[in-house]
Scaffold this motif. Structure first.
Motif, mmCIF file in Angstrom:
data_model
loop_
_atom_site.group_PDB
_atom_site.id
_atom_site.type_symbol
_atom_site.label_atom_id
_atom_site.label_comp_id
_atom_site.label_asym_id
_atom_site.label_seq_id
_atom_site.Cartn_x
_atom_site.Cartn_y
_atom_site.Cartn_z
ATOM 1 N N LEU A 432 55.672 65.731 48.993
ATOM 2 C CA LEU A 432 55.173 66.909 48.495
ATOM 3 C C LEU A 432 53.729 66.520 47.877
ATOM 4 N N ILE A 433 53.381 65.505 47.280
ATOM 5 C CA ILE A 433 52.166 65.204 46.691
ATOM 6 C C ILE A 433 51.242 65.127 47.894
ATOM 7 N N ILE A 434 51.782 64.306 49.072
ATOM 8 C CA ILE A 434 50.516 64.036 50.003
ATOM 9 C C ILE A 434 50.405 65.520 50.716
ATOM 10 N N LEU A 435 51.279 66.387 50.875
ATOM 11 C CA LEU A 435 51.123 67.634 51.365
ATOM 12 C C LEU A 435 50.347 68.699 50.618
ATOM 13 N N LEU A 436 50.499 68.566 49.275
ATOM 14 C CA LEU A 436 49.480 69.317 48.258
ATOM 15 C C LEU A 436 48.319 68.948 48.190
ATOM 16 N N ILE A 437 47.946 67.761 48.101
ATOM 17 C CA ILE A 437 46.699 67.148 48.255
ATOM 18 C C ILE A 437 45.772 67.386 49.709
ATOM 19 N N ARG A 438 46.575 67.312 50.777
ATOM 20 C CA ARG A 438 46.036 67.907 52.043
ATOM 21 C C ARG A 438 45.772 69.226 52.151
ATOM 22 N N ASP A 440 45.351 71.861 49.506
ATOM 23 C CA ASP A 440 44.745 72.533 48.513
ATOM 24 C C ASP A 440 43.055 71.810 48.574
ATOM 25 N N SER A 441 42.027 72.590 48.833
ATOM 26 C CA SER A 441 40.882 71.906 49.006
ATOM 27 C C SER A 441 40.417 71.466 47.632
ATOM 28 N N ARG A 442 40.817 72.007 46.488
ATOM 29 C CA ARG A 442 40.537 71.493 44.903
ATOM 30 C C ARG A 442 40.938 70.090 44.888
ATOM 31 N N LEU A 443 41.820 69.631 45.371
ATOM 32 C CA LEU A 443 42.397 68.040 45.207
ATOM 33 C C LEU A 443 41.697 67.299 46.268
ATOM 34 N N HIS A 444 40.660 67.740 46.808
ATOM 35 C CA HIS A 444 40.018 66.769 47.674
ATOM 36 C C HIS A 444 38.831 66.035 46.844
ATOM 37 N N THR A 445 39.187 65.184 45.815
ATOM 38 C CA THR A 445 38.543 64.361 45.156
ATOM 39 C C THR A 445 38.919 63.006 45.086
ATOM 40 N N PRO A 446 38.135 62.090 44.740
ATOM 41 C CA PRO A 446 38.549 60.572 44.709
ATOM 42 C C PRO A 446 39.844 60.393 44.155
#
Length: 700
Positions: A432-438, A440-446
């Motif tokens: 679920l964490i991997i899916l959310l990061i993939r 949501d563009s707001r989570l595309h951070t280092p």
């Protein structure tokens, strides 16, 4: 205690301090207080030097490294001594003794070099004050400290490598409270003439040269002061050098008492007392010497205390105005822990009670197992003779038998359901964490880029051991093929080390975000993040491959029964009938570097973060830092806490149940809790989850 490799002993017995049984409690409390004072005092010096910009000078740069060296020197022997006094278990494994001796020689030698470097700094400051800034530039200071570390490591490694080939045939009793080099050499039944020659030549040179440099520096200082004698200049010189002279006198005085004025052969009490002064008293007194005799340190301490007092006052007023006293207490008692960790603590207590029941159960066949580090450091003890299964290749076995968890047969179904639920939760939570990061563009951070790789690593790390453990519990088949066992050990080491490196990269990311927010985008660019992850994978693969190749060359003629639920490296080495000296040496050197360096980087990162916050203390800044770093700190505490528990909480000599339970926590519980920590403590993750759920509801 015999073993079949070269050293002939699997453990040593430390006789400890010459204390009467009725006085143990008093001395335990005394040495515990002295050790805690050493830790707090030297950590305070490091913190003050970091926080106060007036102390960013070469002298205090060297002093901060000396304080860290004193903490390390005291921590090598004192915790083990305190544990022996309290538990009356005086044994230490062979590899543990070698490791303790290595680090003791390392930090003792490092103290020696740092004192010589500090004396040179004082010489330049007093004899060449106009050229001080040009001579003691930052590059030279860094090189001096790096050179001290390098020569200390080489010196300690040389003595360790010369000690490893020696045999210890009969007596394994060391009349000391730690593994002192001279005491260990006296027990050897091999020829130690080479060891004594190296100690006399190389060791004597490393002792005499720094001491001669210190004496030469102070002779030049005295000559410069007496050239133009004045009371003001004399007192100024004394205030500048007095603290360093006091520390030098303590250090070399006790060192000379330990190694140059030997006691009689019938008693070693004087040597033990001198060693106590050297390893406990001297590191404890150093902070007092530099605090009470140094005006700059005292002023920095006063500023720090005033800042801390003002911060507490502001926090108290803010708490009283925003939240009522009773409401705050109720919130802390009822929901604080659930808010921090995001789990139902009623269920957690039930699981804890079940794990406690697991610990009380013992295997039918008991073994001696003292295990430090669940994938790096391994303490190898003499294995029980098992009925071996022969095959024609070198390993001599075609499969191993995993005894699994110490669970009674009637409770297999309950624990199977429990661990299956935990494993599925681990998979679903991290996916679920991997899916959310993939999505949501707001989570595309280092930070979330590293988090996605950490989630993938946790899935793989748990999947290496949990499915096989569950299958064995369900099918009652405990065998695993030789190739499967080697592969399991390889991937366990790979993903364990990868977790270690990724947590370090995430700590560096948090340091840049808080300490250098304006340069964050420039410093943590996409190419650097990608490089950090690739390097973590490459290093982890290389380290795991080294251990696996060294393991594959061993023969297994003694037995094929592993007292664990997976192919643990230490359990496999116990079964080997070959000489495992090289394996143990690689574990001691490479493994210690792989664990210690990332952990030190994490501590330094958070130390710098704390120093940055305390420079301008405010409630808003502290709350923002906690919200940013809280999740990562929780995961780091879970990860390294399990490793530390394996070393500082010794297991029983008759059972390895504690080691198995700690491995369950590392491989099953910790990867399961990580998604909860990052989901429930992270506003961005909760926002992304809410967006996904709203999208799903809208689509429906």
């Amino acid at each position: 205690m015999r073993r079949e490799n070269q050293s002939s002993v699997s453990e040593f017995l430390l006789l400890g301090l010459p204390i009467q049984p009725e006085d143990r409690s008093i001395f335990f409390a005394l040495f515990l207080a002295m050790y805690l004072t050493t830790l707090l005092g030297n950590l305070l010096i490091i913190l003050l030097i970091r926080l106060d910009s007036r102390l960013h000078t070469p002298m205090y740069f060297f002093l901060s490294h000396l304080a860290f060296s004193d903490i390390s020197l005291s921590s090598i022997s004192v915790p083990k001594m305190l544990a022996d006094v309290q538990t009356q278990q005086h044994s230490i494994p062979y590899e543990g003794c070698i490791s303790q001796m290595y680090f003791f020689v390392l930090f003792g030698c490092l103290d020696n070099f740092l004192l010589a470097v500090m004396a040179y700094d004082r010489y330049v400051a007093i004899c060449h004050p106009l050229h001080y800034a040009a001579v003691m530039r930052e590059e030279l200071c860094v090189w001096l400290v790096a050179g001290s570390w390098f020569f200390s490591c080489v010196h300690a490694l040389l003595h360790t490598l010369l000690l490893v080939p020696l045999s210890f045939c009969a007596d394994n009793t060391i009349p000391h409270f730690f593994c002192d080099l001279t005491a260990v050499l006296k027990l050897s039944c091999s020829d130690i003439s080479l060891n004594e020659l190296v100690i006399f030549t190389e060791g004597g040179m490393l002792f005499i040269l720094p001491l001669s440099s210190i004496l030469g520096s102070y002779i030049r200082i005295g000559t410069a002061v007496l050239r133009v004698p004045s009371t003001k200049r004399f007192f100024k010189t004394f205030s500048t050098c007095g603290s360093h002279l006091s520390v030098v006198s303590l250090y070399y005085g006790t060192l000379a008492g330990v190694y140059f004025f030997s006691s009689s052969q019938n008693s070693s009490d004087k040597d033990i007392i001198s060693s106590i002064i050297y390893t406990i008293l001297t590191p404890m007194l150093n902070p007092f010497i530099y605090n009470l005799r140094n005006r700059d340190i005292k002023q920095a301490l006063e500023i720090f205390v005033s800042r801390l007092t003002s911060l507490i006052t502001v926090a108290k007023k803010w708490t009283e105005t925003q939240i009522g006293t009773e409401k705050w207490r109720h919130r802390w008692d009822e929901t604080a822990l659930s808010g921090v960790y995001g789990i139902n603590f009623e269920n957690f207590r039930e699981q804890k009670a079940k794990l406690k029941d697991l610990k009380n159960l013992q295997l039918g066949q008991k073994t001696t197992h003292n295990h430090f580090s669940f994938f790096t450091f391994s303490y190898i003890s003499s294995p029980a003779k098992e009925k071996s299964m022969k095959r024609e290749n070198q390993s001599s076995v075609s499969e191993f038998l995993l005894l699994g968890l110490p669970i009674q047969p009637e409770k297999q179904v309950v624990y199977y359901a429990l661990f299956l639920a935990m494993y599925l939760t681990t998979l679903l939570g991290n996916l679920l964490i991997i899916l959310l990061i993939r999505l949501d563009s707001r989570l595309h951070t280092p930070m979330y880029f590293f988090l996605s790789h950490l989630a993938l690593t946790d899935i793989c790390f748990s999947s290496v051991t949990a499915p096989k453990m569950l299958m064995n519990m369900l099918m009652q088949t405990q065998s695993i093929s030789y190739a499967g066992c080697i592969c399991q050990a390889y991937f366990f080491l790979l993903f364990g080390d990868l977790d270690n490196f990724l947590l370090t990269s995430m700590a560096y990311d948090r340091y840049v975000a808080i300490c250098h927010p304006l340069y964050y985008t420039k410093m943590m660019r996409q190419s650097l993040c990608f490089l950090l992850v690739v390097v973590s994978w490459v290093l982890s693969s290389a380290i795991a491959l080294v251990y696996t190749l060294l393991l594959a060359r061993l023969s297994f003629l003694r037995g094929n029964t592993l007292h664990h639920f997976f192919c643990d490296l230490s359990a496999l080495l116990k079964l080997s009938s070959s000489d495992t000296t090289i394996n143990q040496l690689v574990i001691l050197t490479v493994g210690s570097v792989v664990i210690t360096l990332p952990f030190m980087c994490i501590l330094v990162s958070y130390g710098l973060i704390g120093a940055t916050i305390l420079r301008r203390p405010s409630i808003k800044g502290i709350c923002k830092a906690l919200s940013t770093c809280g999740s990562h700190l929780s995961v780091v505490s879970l990860y390294y806490g399990a490793i530390i528990a394996l070393y500082f909480v010794p297991s029983s000599n008759n059972s390895n149940d504690k080691d198995i339970i700690m491995s369950v926590l590392c491989t099953v519980v910790t990867p399961m809790l990580n998604p909860f920590i990052y989901s429930l403590r992270n506003r961005d993750m909760k926002g992304a989850l809410g967006n996904i759920l709203r999208r799903g509801a809208f689509s429906a």
